[in-house]
Structures are given as structure tokens and as C-alpha cells.
Design a protein around this motif. Sequence first.
Motif, mmCIF file in Angstrom:
data_model
loop_
_atom_site.group_PDB
_atom_site.id
_atom_site.type_symbol
_atom_site.label_atom_id
_atom_site.label_comp_id
_atom_site.label_asym_id
_atom_site.label_seq_id
_atom_site.Cartn_x
_atom_site.Cartn_y
_atom_site.Cartn_z
ATOM 1 N N ARG A 62 0.828 -1.213 0.000
ATOM 2 C CA ARG A 62 0.000 0.000 0.000
ATOM 3 C C ARG A 62 0.858 1.256 0.000
ATOM 4 O O ARG A 62 0.528 2.241 -0.646
ATOM 5 N N VAL A 76 -5.415 3.784 0.219
ATOM 6 C CA VAL A 76 -5.289 2.621 -0.655
ATOM 7 C C VAL A 76 -5.915 1.398 0.012
ATOM 8 O O VAL A 76 -5.562 1.063 1.141
ATOM 9 N N VAL A 78 -6.631 -2.740 -0.750
ATOM 10 C CA VAL A 78 -6.230 -3.802 -1.674
ATOM 11 C C VAL A 78 -7.146 -5.008 -1.506
ATOM 12 O O VAL A 78 -7.899 -5.105 -0.545
ATOM 13 N N SER A 82 -9.073 -6.893 -8.440
ATOM 14 C CA SER A 82 -9.940 -5.732 -8.245
ATOM 15 C C SER A 82 -11.411 -6.140 -8.227
ATOM 16 O O SER A 82 -12.267 -5.377 -7.799
ATOM 17 N N VAL A 85 -11.997 -6.175 -4.704
ATOM 18 C CA VAL A 85 -11.990 -4.793 -4.207
ATOM 19 C C VAL A 85 -13.310 -4.108 -4.567
ATOM 20 O O VAL A 85 -13.900 -3.387 -3.756
ATOM 21 N N TYR A 224 -6.451 -2.993 -6.462
ATOM 22 C CA TYR A 224 -6.551 -1.977 -5.404
ATOM 23 C C TYR A 224 -7.517 -0.865 -5.772
ATOM 24 O O TYR A 224 -7.930 -0.732 -6.920
ATOM 25 N N CYS A 225 -7.825 -0.097 -4.755
ATOM 26 C CA CYS A 225 -8.696 1.054 -4.942
ATOM 27 C C CYS A 225 -8.050 2.243 -4.266
ATOM 28 O O CYS A 225 -7.469 2.106 -3.185
ATOM 29 N N SER A 232 -12.228 4.016 2.304
ATOM 30 C CA SER A 232 -11.209 2.956 2.390
ATOM 31 C C SER A 232 -11.273 2.261 3.751
ATOM 32 O O SER A 232 -11.036 1.048 3.854
ATOM 33 N N ARG A 236 -11.882 -1.804 4.331
ATOM 34 C CA ARG A 236 -11.041 -2.721 5.104
ATOM 35 C C ARG A 236 -11.877 -3.576 6.047
ATOM 36 O O ARG A 236 -11.528 -4.701 6.360
ATOM 37 N N GLN A 239 -13.320 -6.508 3.867
ATOM 38 C CA GLN A 239 -12.423 -7.266 2.987
ATOM 39 C C GLN A 239 -12.287 -8.720 3.459
ATOM 40 O O GLN A 239 -12.534 -9.043 4.623
ATOM 41 N N GLN A 249 1.707 -9.899 -3.082
ATOM 42 C CA GLN A 249 2.187 -8.586 -2.622
ATOM 43 C C GLN A 249 3.589 -8.317 -3.164
ATOM 44 O O GLN A 249 3.882 -7.223 -3.665
#
Length: 356
Positions: A62, A76, A78, A82, A85, A224-225, A232, A236, A239, A249
Amino acid sequence: MVYQRADIERIPAYVQGKSLADAVKLSSNENPYPPLASVLEATRERLESFNLYPDMGAVALRERIAGHHGVRPEEVAVGAGSVEVAAQLVNASAGAGDEVMFAWRSFEAYPIMTQIAGATAQRVPLDAEDRHDLRAMADRLDDTTRLVLVCNPNNPTGTAVGAADLDDFIARVPDDVLVVLDEAYAEFIEDGPDGLAYYRERPNVAVLRTFSKAYGLAALRVGYCIAHDDVSEAMRKVQVPFGVSTIAQAAAIASLAAEDELLDRVRVIAQERERLLDGLAAEGYRPARSEANFAWLRLGAATVDFAAACDAVGIAVRPFPGEGVRITVGDAEATDRLLEVARGWPGPRIPDPTSD
Ligand SMILES: *Cc1c(COP(=O)(O)O)cnc(C)c1O
């Protein structure tokens, strides 16, 4: 099944692009190039420790993404591609009684994630050129709309939105409705509106990117966004924990470091796209004005037959029966072979207006 939620039955299944043994696979918008040596090396180092969970916060990744785009790491989010995401965004913002708006036809994952969240899809038809009809989308906004997905360039048609149209659209969206610019193919656009510029100016814009297409990490699942802190943070919470593996990663970080090399490949693919589009047009087809790594041929009732003709010579494409065929740009040989099929195809090369 007696245990399932009543609405689960109506969720359409995601269709994976077909793989034929020994075929050229032009059905999933994958990058035709193999992984870069430097990216492979970065993943190899991680193979020795996959008994351990990844960093759940994906902090190093990130930070690198944030540095890349000039935002803070907090902005960010992740996820496992996507697609995951985007699902975080939908789950965090829409539920029963809420509507999620997107153009149609667009990315087939949108209606699926909307229904999984228990929300309702508002599908707004593409215009006659297979582009987002942003004016019609703005007209359809109402009190129930929570989130709008703008797929730019659009999958499966490849068309991009213009800056003036996007300006007007975003100006008409109320501040409490989230606009998500899904830029999975952004790197393939030569010049067009930059989602991050809208993000910086508006509290209700978020930008989705992926390492699957231009960066060639499709199997590793990382996307990612870029989203403002309130968004954000909510993402999280919903997620999938540990959704991005240590290997993914590391590969994403190494890919950002190798960006120049990867973008050289993107330019070659974009040139190949132009050759494919020009070749199809020269044969009397009318491909949509694609800005992505694939072409879209609206063939209507002839769609399935055209895809079968491709299959017969070992090329897998992605048919949307009754609508059109999406053809991923591969290497030069793939383009040659595809154009050969297109040349030999007895037609019709544009949809027959009398049949549907
Ligand atoms: C391919 C694609 C994605 C990204 O997929 P992931 O592999 O999950 O990152 C997102 N949006 C669109 C429109 C796509 O075509």
C-alpha cells in the motif's frame, strides 16, 4: 438447497473465458507476455515462507501504490483482484433496498456482486456506439442509488468515456452517492480522462485498478482502490482477511519497480490492437472504438457462429450470445490468425437488423 438465501438462485454464474487445449486463448483479456524475470525472482524469495500468513494490512504494497499515485497509504485498499476490491465497495455501501448503477452491457461481475450484497442493479443501456450513456445514467439517479460503477474502458466493448462527458456526469452525482471508476484497462488508453484527477477533487469518487491486465499478474489476484479515508476504512472492514498473498504482494511491488518495462509491453499490445481493429474494419466489420486490450464485434444473432469458426481453428474468443464477441489482443501471430478467420467468415459482418 434448503439452507440458501431465497435470492441466491437468481445470481448469474461468472463465465470464465474458454481454454481450448493447444488453442490461442483470446477469451479472458489476459496479458500475452510471460512474467518478467525480476518479478519472478521477487516471488521466488517468498516461496520459502508460505507457511506464514501474509501481512494482512499489505503495508509495504500500500505504501508503494500510494507513492506511485501521490496519495497516502490510508487511501489505498487492496484485495484479491480488483473484483474483490469492487465487491468490498459494493458491500460497504449498498444493501437491501439500495441500488447499484452501471452501464449494460458491462463487466459481468457487477450484477453478481450487487446481488450478493442484497442490493438491486440499475442497468443503463450503452449508447449506439457501445459507449456509456452518461447522460442517461445521470437521469436515472434517484434516492435509492448508492453507488455507480463506471467501467472505463468498458469491458466487453473497450470504449472509453470522454473527459467532457465524465465532467458533466460527475457534476450531476450527489455527494452522498459513490462513483467508482473501474480502470482495469487504464494503461491501454492513449489519452483520456484520468480518474485520479476526479478523485482528488471529489469526496465521492474512488478509482479501481488491477495488476491483472497491463501488469500481467492475473493468477496472483491483486488489485486496489484509491478511496478517501471514510470509504477505504469501510472497505477494510468488509475485505476478505489475508486476501492478498505474500507472493502476490511481492509480485505487485516488483511490478511497480519494473513499470517502464511493463508499459513498453502495453504499448506493443496497444499497437497490435490497432492492427486488429483496422484489419477487421478492412474486412467490413464494425469493431467498437476500443481503448483496451481487446476488441468488440457486435454480431447479434451471428455471434455464436463466429465464435465457433474461431474455435474450429484453435482460437478461443469470448462470445456473449445474441450480442457480440470479445476478442483479446494477443501477439502478432494471434492477430494474423484471427484476421484470417474473419476474412473467411461468410458473414453477416454487421448485425442483421431484422433478426434478434
Ligand atoms: C479484468 C477486470 C477487472 C479485474 O479483475 P481482477 O483480476 O480481479 O483484478 C476489473 N474490472 C474489469 C472491468 C475487468 O475487466
